[in-house]
Design a protein around this motif. Structure first.
Motif, mmCIF file in Angstrom:
data_model
loop_
_atom_site.group_PDB
_atom_site.id
_atom_site.type_symbol
_atom_site.label_atom_id
_atom_site.label_comp_id
_atom_site.label_asym_id
_atom_site.label_seq_id
_atom_site.Cartn_x
_atom_site.Cartn_y
_atom_site.Cartn_z
ATOM 1 N N HIS A 163 87.216 -78.777 -29.985
ATOM 2 C CA HIS A 163 87.781 -77.486 -29.597
ATOM 3 C C HIS A 163 86.675 -76.595 -29.061
ATOM 4 C CE1 HIS A 163 90.200 -73.854 -29.697
ATOM 5 N NE2 HIS A 163 91.256 -74.601 -30.013
ATOM 6 N N GLN A 164 86.824 -76.075 -27.860
ATOM 7 C CA GLN A 164 85.740 -75.406 -27.152
ATOM 8 C C GLN A 164 85.529 -73.953 -27.557
ATOM 9 O OE1 GLN A 164 83.634 -77.017 -24.993
ATOM 10 N NE2 GLN A 164 84.740 -78.826 -25.691
ATOM 11 N N THR A 165 86.529 -73.300 -28.154
ATOM 12 C CA THR A 165 86.404 -71.863 -28.401
ATOM 13 C C THR A 165 86.116 -71.534 -29.857
ATOM 14 O OG1 THR A 165 88.824 -71.720 -28.590
ATOM 15 C CG2 THR A 165 87.837 -71.266 -26.434
ATOM 16 N N ASP A 166 86.920 -72.022 -30.785
ATOM 17 C CA ASP A 166 86.716 -71.660 -32.188
ATOM 18 C C ASP A 166 86.832 -72.874 -33.104
ATOM 19 O OD1 ASP A 166 89.377 -72.090 -31.845
ATOM 20 O OD2 ASP A 166 90.062 -70.232 -32.752
ATOM 21 N N GLY A 167 86.405 -74.028 -32.609
ATOM 22 C CA GLY A 167 86.448 -75.231 -33.429
ATOM 23 C C GLY A 167 85.393 -75.203 -34.522
ATOM 24 N N HIS A 168 85.818 -75.382 -35.763
ATOM 25 C CA HIS A 168 84.905 -75.345 -36.898
ATOM 26 C C HIS A 168 84.252 -76.714 -37.085
ATOM 27 C CE1 HIS A 168 86.274 -71.362 -38.032
ATOM 28 N NE2 HIS A 168 87.525 -71.783 -37.953
#
Length: 204
Positions: free
Chosen positions: A111-116
């Motif tokens: 996930h490019q934006t808010d991947g943990h």
């Protein structure tokens, strides 16, 4: 049907052996031998349960072994411990072992934006270790404790970060590619900046 065998179906098209049960209570392939016994609660089951979940079910108090290329790759012990590259993971719930120049494990969130990344949660006691990093000989180097304190070179933590460099004098090294390197200490009333510039120490 083309050499395929159907049990419970006259249209075994997907595989050489097709076992079908018209009920909804599950369908199992039951394997036993002389050491397991031949009762309903003996041996090993492969099938689908009543909720259509694919299942591997071992009735015996023994391990489950997964092999590839003629050697063991993974084991689930009777206690539920998992070993990859380790056939006796008796001390930890998940044990990965290997001999490689690459990393033994990699966790990647695409996930490019808010991947943990990875979340590790220990018990309720704040004094327990949440994460421990060791050297190859087992010497502990870094400890993350349940209360949020971190120890580098020490397990005695007098604050959020405790460093013991042992015989090395450089316990903390702060470096910048800029003309100075800063260390900021702040509280509710303001901050103090320790700055190293051209070999000089500046306190602001």
């Amino acid at each position: 049907n083309g050499g395929n065998v159907g049990i419970g179906t006259n249209n075994p098209t997907n595989g050489k052996l097709h076992i079908h049960d018209t009920g909804t209570g599950g369908n199992w392939f039951h394997i036993t031998d002389g050491s397991t016994g031949a009762n309903a609660s003996d041996g090993f089951l492969i099938g689908v349960d009543g909720s259509a979940n694919a299942s591997l079910y071992n009735y015996e108090n023994t391990d489950m072994i997964f092999s590839t290329n003629s050697s063991e790759a993974m084991r689930i012990t009777s206690a539920g411990n998992v070993g990859i590259g380790n056939s006796a993971p008796s001390t930890t719930r998940f044990y990965v072992s290997g001999s490689t120049t690459n990393y033994l494990a990699q966790f990647q969130n695409a996930h490019q934006t808010d991947g943990h990344g990875v979340k590790i949660q220990a018990g309720d006691d704040s004094a327990v270790d949440t994460l421990v990093l060791n050297q190859a000989d087992g010497t502990r180097t870094v400890t993350f404790r349940g209360d949020g304190n971190v120890g580098i070179g020490t397990t005695t933590m007098d604050g959020f970060l405790s460093i013991n460099s042992g015989a090395q004098n450089a316990g903390l090294h702060v470096e910048s590619t800029d003309s100075s390197a800063n260390l900021s200490l702040a509280d509710d009333n303001g901050s103090v900046v320790l700055s190293g510039s051209s070999g000089a120490l500046i306190v602001e």
